[in-house]
Design a protein around this motif. Structure first.
Motif, PDB file in Angstrom:
ATOM      1  N   UNK A  42       0.832  -1.205   0.000  1.00 32.06           N
ATOM      2  CA  UNK A  42       0.000   0.000   0.000  1.00 32.06           C
ATOM      3  C   UNK A  42       0.872   1.264   0.000  1.00 32.06           C
ATOM      4  N   UNK A  43       1.959   1.261   0.775  1.00 31.59           N
ATOM      5  CA  UNK A  43       2.876   2.412   0.772  1.00 31.59           C
ATOM      6  C   UNK A  43       3.524   2.587  -0.599  1.00 31.59           C
ATOM      7  N   UNK A  44       3.917   1.477  -1.212  1.00 33.88           N
ATOM      8  CA  UNK A  44       4.553   1.552  -2.530  1.00 33.88           C
ATOM      9  C   UNK A  44       3.569   2.006  -3.608  1.00 33.88           C
ATOM     10  N   UNK A  45       2.296   1.646  -3.464  1.00 34.81           N
ATOM     11  CA  UNK A  45       1.279   2.022  -4.458  1.00 34.81           C
ATOM     12  C   UNK A  45       1.204   3.536  -4.637  1.00 34.81           C
ATOM     13  N   UNK A  46       1.410   4.281  -3.566  1.00 32.81           N
ATOM     14  CA  UNK A  46       1.336   5.729  -3.640  1.00 32.81           C
ATOM     15  C   UNK A  46       2.432   6.355  -4.480  1.00 32.81           C
ATOM     16  N   UNK A  47       3.436   5.586  -4.829  1.00 36.22           N
ATOM     17  CA  UNK A  47       4.549   6.117  -5.607  1.00 36.22           C
ATOM     18  C   UNK A  47       4.361   5.938  -7.109  1.00 36.22           C
ATOM     19  N   UNK A  48       3.221   5.381  -7.499  1.00 32.25           N
ATOM     20  CA  UNK A  48       2.915   5.179  -8.919  1.00 32.25           C
ATOM     21  C   UNK A  48       1.710   6.015  -9.315  1.00 32.25           C
ATOM     22  N   UNK A  49       1.699   6.446 -10.571  1.00 36.74           N
ATOM     23  CA  UNK A  49       0.548   7.184 -11.100  1.00 36.74           C
ATOM     24  C   UNK A  49      -0.670   6.273 -11.103  1.00 36.74           C
ATOM     25  N   UNK A  50      -0.493   5.049 -11.567  1.00 35.52           N
ATOM     26  CA  UNK A  50      -1.563   4.049 -11.501  1.00 35.52           C
ATOM     27  C   UNK A  50      -0.933   2.672 -11.330  1.00 35.52           C
ATOM     28  N   UNK A  51      -1.648   1.842 -10.599  1.00 38.30           N
ATOM     29  CA  UNK A  51      -1.190   0.473 -10.374  1.00 38.30           C
ATOM     30  C   UNK A  51      -2.413  -0.427 -10.359  1.00 38.30           C
ATOM     31  N   UNK A  52      -2.314  -1.563 -11.034  1.00 35.35           N
ATOM     32  CA  UNK A  52      -3.422  -2.503 -11.084  1.00 35.35           C
ATOM     33  C   UNK A  52      -2.900  -3.871 -10.683  1.00 35.35           C
ATOM     34  N   UNK A  53      -3.723  -4.631  -9.990  1.00 38.36           N
ATOM     35  CA  UNK A  53      -3.367  -5.975  -9.552  1.00 38.36           C
ATOM     36  C   UNK A  53      -4.272  -6.972 -10.256  1.00 38.36           C
ATOM     37  N   UNK A  54      -3.657  -8.002 -10.802  1.00 38.12           N
ATOM     38  CA  UNK A  54      -4.421  -9.022 -11.518  1.00 38.12           C
ATOM     39  C   UNK A  54      -4.003 -10.403 -11.020  1.00 38.12           C
ATOM     40  N   UNK A  55      -4.995 -11.251 -10.777  1.00 39.33           N
ATOM     41  CA  UNK A  55      -4.731 -12.612 -10.325  1.00 39.33           C
ATOM     42  C   UNK A  55      -4.617 -13.540 -11.523  1.00 39.33           C
ATOM     43  N   UNK A  56      -3.638 -14.418 -11.474  1.00 37.55           N
ATOM     44  CA  UNK A  56      -3.532 -15.492 -12.453  1.00 37.55           C
ATOM     45  C   UNK A  56      -3.416 -16.797 -11.668  1.00 37.55           C
ATOM     46  N   UNK A  57      -4.194 -17.800 -12.029  1.00 39.13           N
ATOM     47  CA  UNK A  57      -4.111 -19.068 -11.289  1.00 39.13           C
ATOM     48  C   UNK A  57      -2.711 -19.671 -11.377  1.00 39.13           C
ATOM     49  N   UNK A  58      -2.293 -20.329 -10.306  1.00 40.57           N
ATOM     50  CA  UNK A  58      -0.957 -20.925 -10.274  1.00 40.57           C
ATOM     51  C   UNK A  58      -0.736 -21.872 -11.455  1.00 40.57           C
ATOM     52  N   UNK A  59      -1.775 -22.584 -11.863  1.00 40.43           N
ATOM     53  CA  UNK A  59      -1.635 -23.518 -12.988  1.00 40.43           C
ATOM     54  C   UNK A  59      -1.266 -22.808 -14.279  1.00 40.43           C
ATOM     55  N   UNK A  60      -1.647 -21.539 -14.402  1.00 40.05           N
ATOM     56  CA  UNK A  60      -1.305 -20.767 -15.604  1.00 40.05           C
ATOM     57  C   UNK A  60      -0.035 -19.950 -15.393  1.00 40.05           C
ATOM     58  N   UNK A  61       0.640 -20.157 -14.270  1.00 38.13           N
ATOM     59  CA  UNK A  61       1.778 -19.340 -13.917  1.00 38.13           C
ATOM     60  C   UNK A  61       3.070 -20.158 -13.846  1.00 38.13           C
ATOM     61  N   UNK A  62       3.101 -21.304 -14.516  1.00 40.55           N
ATOM     62  CA  UNK A  62       4.260 -22.186 -14.450  1.00 40.55           C
ATOM     63  C   UNK A  62       5.521 -21.508 -14.966  1.00 40.55           C
ATOM     64  N   UNK A  63       5.387 -20.729 -16.022  1.00 38.08           N
ATOM     65  CA  UNK A  63       6.546 -20.068 -16.607  1.00 38.08           C
ATOM     66  C   UNK A  63       7.137 -19.067 -15.616  1.00 38.08           C
ATOM     67  N   UNK A  64       6.275 -18.278 -14.977  1.00 43.78           N
ATOM     68  CA  UNK A  64       6.753 -17.296 -14.000  1.00 43.78           C
ATOM     69  C   UNK A  64       7.415 -17.992 -12.821  1.00 43.78           C
ATOM     70  N   UNK A  65       6.851 -19.111 -12.379  1.00 47.58           N
ATOM     71  CA  UNK A  65       7.461 -19.865 -11.289  1.00 47.58           C
ATOM     72  C   UNK A  65       8.856 -20.346 -11.668  1.00 47.58           C
ATOM     73  N   UNK A  66       9.000 -20.830 -12.900  1.00 48.52           N
ATOM     74  CA  UNK A  66      10.305 -21.312 -13.360  1.00 48.52           C
ATOM     75  C   UNK A  66      11.322 -20.174 -13.405  1.00 48.52           C
ATOM     76  N   UNK A  67      10.927 -19.022 -13.922  1.00 49.70           N
ATOM     77  CA  UNK A  67      11.837 -17.880 -14.000  1.00 49.70           C
ATOM     78  C   UNK A  67      12.195 -17.405 -12.598  1.00 49.70           C
ATOM     79  N   UNK A  68      11.236 -17.375 -11.680  1.00 45.25           N
ATOM     80  CA  UNK A  68      11.509 -16.961 -10.302  1.00 45.25           C
ATOM     81  C   UNK A  68      12.484 -17.925  -9.633  1.00 45.25           C
TER      82      UNK A  68
END
Length: 128
Positions: A42-68
């Motif tokens: 919430x503190x960091x959000x104030x430092x951006x002009x706009x910020x949006x949060x989007x949920x992606x199911x873990x099953x569709x996030x395999x690539x991001x998990x691998x990169x992380x």
């Protein structure tokens, strides 16, 4: 990094349904362990002009998990620049590419199959 690069508009994609919906104000939680993270975001959000949060199911996030996972194994120098990483997706799953043909023409599991069916060890087996 987004702050260091003076990013003004940010889309955050996460696989924690609870955390994303909590940040969007859709849900409430009794889990006090999440509050320090929520307060920081919430503190960091104030430092951006706009910020949006989007949920992606873990099953569709395999690539991001691998990169992380890869990123967590690399020590980064103390600088704001990190070289880009080019990733080319394969047409077949990785475990298919790892299995090589045996010189005798039999599948890799032939010795296991013979043991399970007949109790026979492969000829090259040792006592171990």
């Amino acid at each position: 990094m987004a702050l260091d690069m003076n990013i003004q508009e940010l889309l955050v994609i996460g696989d924690s349904d609870l955390f994303i919906n909590r940040l969007k104000g859709n849900w409430a939680t009794k889990n006090d362990k999440i509050l320090p993270y929520e307060n920081l975001v919430q503190r960091l959000c104030g430092r951006f002009k706009s910020i949006d949060f989007r949920h992606t199911p873990r099953a569709q996030n395999e690539f991001a998990d691998a990169v992380a996972t890869i990123a967590s194994m690399i020590q980064h120098p103390e600088s704001t620049h990190i070289d880009s990483l080019e990733i080319t997706p394969k047409e077949e799953q990785a475990h298919c590419a790892d299995v090589e043909a045996e010189p005798d023409g039999k599948p890799w599991y032939a010795g296991i199959k013979a043991y399970l069916e007949k109790g026979e060890y492969p000829s090259e087996s040792s006592a171990n």
